[in-house]
Design an enzyme around this catalytic site. Structure first.
Site, mmCIF file in Angstrom:
data_model
loop_
_atom_site.group_PDB
_atom_site.id
_atom_site.type_symbol
_atom_site.label_atom_id
_atom_site.label_comp_id
_atom_site.label_asym_id
_atom_site.label_seq_id
_atom_site.Cartn_x
_atom_site.Cartn_y
_atom_site.Cartn_z
ATOM 1 N N ARG A 50 -2.073 7.646 -8.248
ATOM 2 C CA ARG A 50 -2.156 6.785 -8.686
ATOM 3 C C ARG A 50 -0.812 6.252 -9.905
ATOM 4 O O ARG A 50 -0.371 5.218 -9.880
ATOM 5 C CB ARG A 50 -2.931 5.904 -8.664
ATOM 6 C CG ARG A 50 -4.178 5.953 -7.502
ATOM 7 C CD ARG A 50 -4.996 5.568 -7.491
ATOM 8 N NE ARG A 50 -5.855 5.136 -5.735
ATOM 9 C CZ ARG A 50 -6.838 4.947 -5.855
ATOM 10 N NH1 ARG A 50 -7.777 3.783 -7.794
ATOM 11 N NH2 ARG A 50 -7.248 5.001 -4.518
ATOM 12 N N ASP A 151 -14.687 -8.925 -9.483
ATOM 13 C CA ASP A 151 -14.034 -7.909 -10.403
ATOM 14 C C ASP A 151 -13.002 -7.818 -11.166
ATOM 15 O O ASP A 151 -12.413 -8.707 -12.202
ATOM 16 C CB ASP A 151 -12.942 -7.409 -8.529
ATOM 17 C CG ASP A 151 -12.456 -6.237 -8.768
ATOM 18 O OD1 ASP A 151 -13.014 -5.896 -7.096
ATOM 19 O OD2 ASP A 151 -12.204 -5.600 -8.807
#
Length: 289
Positions: A50, A151
């Site tokens: 990532r 979030d």
């Protein structure tokens, strides 16, 4: 004390970058400080995969320089990209389906207006599922109900706010719910669906870090969904978050956890109500105005 080499690559296969032990340790420390996420040793490949994308996008040649830049610029926008990259978002409509009938029965007995907090909204499937449940359970009274959906990952929140999904993402929903809660796309939107405006209007999205000193939430909630989030935190962090939930809940408010999460160990005012569902002890629930 054993000192590990700081030049070990993530794997024997050829890589564009070298992720040393030192770099990996710094990544683990930084994401823990920033988001409370405790990455295990087994997450090394995930971290490489990532973050290497960030290095390519930024035109950087090594992790050491990237991390040094992060540490030197505490207010850099790259911190959000760093956090987004290391956040796992796995969700689906009505995931862990046993929770929603219990929520429906609970809100029928709640004083109006009903307010639910979804603390890990991801790409929106969970908060929209909550909103649909409120409509089904409350009927006309659902007009006053609301879902606060937060979030830490800004990218998934942008996706959630559009309310647009593929047919595959809604393929497991009953036809009745599809017709009632979604609009079918056509033309350039063929193969997609959009959440109906009346459902979308019930959900308010916002970025929130559960480790932030202030959450900016004041309303007392009838229920809090914190599902499949705590597994990324160590137990002291879990306990602190649970304690902060208490004053934000109405008496007998419900806390919904993920299927692999268990809070029975913690010194907090919740008692087990059902499968990964906890109820706030009315004698201890405070609520806030």
């Amino acid at each position: 004390m054993t000192i590990k080499s700081n030049t070990r690559p993530v794997a024997s296969a050829a890589r564009d970058f070298l992720l040393t032990d030192s770099d990996f340790s710094r990544v683990r420390a930084l994401i823990y400080q920033r988001a409370g996420i405790a990455l295990g040793e087994q997450k090394r490949e995930m971290v490489y995969s990532r973050l290497s994308r960030r290095l390519r996008e930024l035109g950087m040649s090594d992790f050491t320089s990237y991390l040094a830049q992060l540490e030197a610029q505490h207010d850099s926008a790259e911190w959000q990209s760093f956090t987004n990259a290391l956040t796992t978002n796995l969700t689906a409509f009505f995931r862990e389906a046993h929770h929603f009938p219990l929520l429906a029965e609970h809100v029928k007995t709640c004083a109006q207006p009903v307010t639910i907090w979804c603390s890990a909204a991801s790409t929106g499937e969970e908060p929209y599922s909550i909103a649909m449940t409120l409509i089904e359970a409350l009927g006309n009274r659902a007009g006053n109900a609301s879902v606060i959906a937060t979030d830490i990952d800004t990218q998934v929140l942008e996706k959630a706010a559009t309310g647009i999904y593929t047919m595959e993402q809604v393929s497991k929903l009953p036809q009745e719910r599809l017709k009632r809660f979604f609009l079918k796309g056509s033309g350039a939107r063929a193969g997609q669906v959009r959440i109906r405006p009346e459902v979308a209007a019930m959900v308010k999205f916002g970025q929130l870090n559960l480790l932030a000193p202030q959450w900016g939430l004041k309303e007392p909630f009838d229920a809090i969904f914190c599902r499949n989030v705590m597994i990324y935190f160590d137990k002291p962090t879990q306990n602190r978050i649970l304690q902060r939930f208490e004053p934000l809940m109405k008496p007998h408010g419900l806390l919904f956890a993920g299927h692999s999460e268990n809070f029975s160990y913690a010194s907090q005012p919740f008692r087990l109500r059902g499968q990964t569902v906890y109820e706030l002890d009315a004698k201890r629930g405070k609520g806030v105005a």
